[in-house]
Design a protein around this motif. Structure first.
Motif, short mmCIF file in Angstrom:
data_model
loop_
_atom_site.label_atom_id
_atom_site.label_comp_id
_atom_site.label_asym_id
_atom_site.label_seq_id
_atom_site.Cartn_x
_atom_site.Cartn_y
_atom_site.Cartn_z
N ASP A 118 3.13 11.36 8.86
CA ASP A 118 2.59 12.70 9.06
C ASP A 118 1.19 12.84 8.48
OD1 ASP A 118 2.92 15.40 10.00
OD2 ASP A 118 3.21 16.05 7.93
N SER A 119 0.57 11.71 8.16
CA SER A 119 -0.76 11.74 7.56
C SER A 119 -1.73 10.87 8.35
CB SER A 119 -0.69 11.22 6.12
OG SER A 119 -0.45 9.81 6.11
N ASP A 120 -3.01 11.05 8.06
CA ASP A 120 -4.03 10.23 8.73
C ASP A 120 -3.91 8.76 8.34
OD1 ASP A 120 -5.06 12.48 9.94
OD2 ASP A 120 -6.63 12.80 8.45
N ALA A 121 -3.23 8.48 7.23
CA ALA A 121 -3.10 7.09 6.77
C ALA A 121 -2.37 6.23 7.78
CB ALA A 121 -2.38 7.05 5.43
N ILE A 122 -1.58 6.84 8.66
CA ILE A 122 -0.82 6.04 9.63
C ILE A 122 -1.75 5.25 10.54
CG2 ILE A 122 -0.66 7.86 11.39
CD1 ILE A 122 2.08 5.30 10.39
N THR A 123 -2.98 5.75 10.74
CA THR A 123 -3.93 5.01 11.58
C THR A 123 -4.47 3.77 10.89
OG1 THR A 123 -5.85 6.29 10.81
CG2 THR A 123 -4.63 7.17 12.70
N ARG A 124 -4.15 3.62 9.61
CA ARG A 124 -4.60 2.46 8.84
C ARG A 124 -3.49 1.45 8.62
NH1 ARG A 124 -9.76 1.50 6.25
NH2 ARG A 124 -11.13 3.19 6.88
N VAL A 125 -2.32 1.65 9.21
CA VAL A 125 -1.24 0.68 9.08
C VAL A 125 -1.50 -0.46 10.04
CG1 VAL A 125 1.24 0.27 9.36
CG2 VAL A 125 0.44 2.39 8.29
N ARG A 126 -1.43 -1.67 9.53
CA ARG A 126 -1.70 -2.86 10.33
C ARG A 126 -0.52 -3.83 10.27
NH1 ARG A 126 -5.34 0.22 11.47
NH2 ARG A 126 -7.52 0.06 10.74
N ALA A 127 -0.46 -4.67 11.28
CA ALA A 127 0.47 -5.80 11.27
C ALA A 127 -0.31 -7.03 10.84
CB ALA A 127 1.07 -6.02 12.66
N GLY A 170 0.78 -1.22 0.00
CA GLY A 170 0.00 0.00 0.00
C GLY A 170 0.81 1.27 0.00
N ARG A 171 2.08 1.18 0.38
CA ARG A 171 2.99 2.33 0.35
C ARG A 171 4.38 1.82 0.00
NH1 ARG A 171 0.65 7.39 2.39
NH2 ARG A 171 2.74 8.21 1.99
N LEU A 172 5.16 2.66 -0.68
CA LEU A 172 6.51 2.29 -1.07
C LEU A 172 7.35 1.95 0.15
CD1 LEU A 172 8.62 2.03 -3.35
CD2 LEU A 172 9.10 4.48 -3.03
N ALA A 173 7.25 2.75 1.20
CA ALA A 173 8.04 2.51 2.41
C ALA A 173 7.70 1.16 3.04
CB ALA A 173 7.82 3.64 3.41
N LEU A 174 6.42 0.79 3.01
CA LEU A 174 6.01 -0.49 3.58
C LEU A 174 6.50 -1.66 2.73
CD1 LEU A 174 2.36 0.38 4.72
CD2 LEU A 174 4.45 0.32 6.11
N ASP A 175 6.53 -1.48 1.42
CA ASP A 175 7.09 -2.52 0.56
C ASP A 175 8.58 -2.69 0.84
OD1 ASP A 175 4.93 -3.55 -0.94
OD2 ASP A 175 4.94 -1.80 -2.25
N PHE A 176 9.27 -1.58 1.08
CA PHE A 176 10.71 -1.66 1.34
C PHE A 176 11.01 -2.40 2.64
CE2 PHE A 176 14.76 0.47 2.77
CZ PHE A 176 15.58 -0.18 1.86
N ILE A 177 10.29 -2.11 3.70
CA ILE A 177 10.62 -2.77 4.97
C ILE A 177 10.23 -4.25 4.96
CG2 ILE A 177 10.52 -0.62 6.29
CD1 ILE A 177 7.82 -1.42 7.34
N ARG A 178 9.41 -4.65 3.96
CA ARG A 178 9.09 -6.08 3.85
C ARG A 178 10.24 -6.89 3.28
NH1 ARG A 178 3.05 -7.51 1.84
NH2 ARG A 178 3.72 -6.59 -0.13
N LEU A 204 3.97 -5.32 7.61
CA LEU A 204 3.05 -4.21 7.83
C LEU A 204 2.39 -3.87 6.49
CD1 LEU A 204 5.20 -1.84 10.08
CD2 LEU A 204 3.71 -3.73 10.77
N PHE A 205 1.16 -3.41 6.53
CA PHE A 205 0.47 -3.04 5.31
C PHE A 205 -0.50 -1.91 5.61
CE2 PHE A 205 -2.08 -6.31 7.32
CZ PHE A 205 -3.38 -5.83 7.22
N LEU A 206 -0.91 -1.21 4.56
CA LEU A 206 -1.90 -0.14 4.69
C LEU A 206 -3.28 -0.74 4.42
CD1 LEU A 206 -2.29 2.92 5.11
CD2 LEU A 206 -2.19 3.16 2.62
N ASP A 207 -4.14 -0.67 5.41
CA ASP A 207 -5.49 -1.21 5.29
C ASP A 207 -6.36 -0.17 4.58
OD1 ASP A 207 -7.99 -2.29 5.51
OD2 ASP A 207 -8.03 -2.35 7.71
N GLU A 208 -6.63 -0.42 3.31
CA GLU A 208 -7.44 0.51 2.53
C GLU A 208 -8.88 0.03 2.37
OE1 GLU A 208 -4.60 2.68 -0.53
OE2 GLU A 208 -4.31 0.50 -0.68
N SER A 209 -9.24 -1.00 3.13
CA SER A 209 -10.62 -1.47 3.07
C SER A 209 -11.54 -0.45 3.72
CB SER A 209 -10.77 -2.82 3.79
OG SER A 209 -10.54 -2.67 5.19
#
Length: 201
Positions: A145-154, A16-24, A163-168
């Protein structure tokens, strides 16, 4: 950028985000089966080709000397930043050494787009690696720095650690991928309690 058999390597994407793909690229993080997917420069180059803008970027100068250890340290600093932000500890709780690494990476020159004589969009940078990692670092800072951080899940998969961005729409997604961890959980029939970084201690 050097090319080799590593060009055929494919890394997981879709967090869901480039940074999350990188840490995977440290897969199964925190488990006994943890796997380093960036063991050498060839693997790092392959990641840049897969995730760089436009399916890769063109070097306009000799490729700079690369420290794979530096790239992995940046990855871990980004992971720490995102976890700190998810837990609501405030970014001041983030270690200064990690902050310096991410800020330094974000300050590097990013890839520049141009349309060539054949009408193709091409991306270039003096140093494709630092340019791509700059995009990763900037994406991480933008995410926390965005509201999207509240949608990051393990991922709820006990042997995953991604970790991934929950866009559901309901925000109740449990798995990094239904094709991997989700299907594995179904086969095991048992249910692992949902993990949420925002309530982790």
């Amino acid at each position: 950028m050097p090319r080799s058999a590593a060009d055929t390597r494919r890394f997981r994407h879709g967090a869901g985000r480039l940074a999350l793909d990188f840490i995977r690229t440290l897969s199964r993080r925190g488990t006994p089966q943890e796997v380093e997917e960036l063991p050498d420069a060839e693997a790092l180059f392959a990641w840049v080709r897969q995730f760089g803008p436009g399916g890769g970027i063109v070097a306009v100068a000799p490729f700079a000397a690369v420290s794979v250890a530096d790239a992995r340290q940046l990855r871990e600093a980004i992971h720490e930043l995102i976890v700190v932000a998810c837990r609501g500890e405030g970014l001041a709780a983030w270690r200064s050494v990690g902050r310096e690494r991410v800020n330094r990476a974000a300050a590097a020159v990013t890839p520049a787009p141009a349309v060539d004589a054949w009408g193709r969009v091409r991306w270039s940078a003096p140093d494709p690696l630092s340019a791509t990692l700059s995009l990763v670092a900037r994406d991480a800072i933008d995410l926390v720095d965005s509201d999207a951080i509240t949608r990051v899940r393990a991922c709820a998969g006990p042997l995953c650690g991604a970790l991934f961005l929950d866009e559901s729409r309901p925000g109740t997604r449990r798995w990094c991928s239904m094709n991997t961890c989700g299907n594995r959980a179904k086969k095991q029939t048992g249910r692992t309690p949902k993990q949420n970084l925002h309530t982790a201690s």
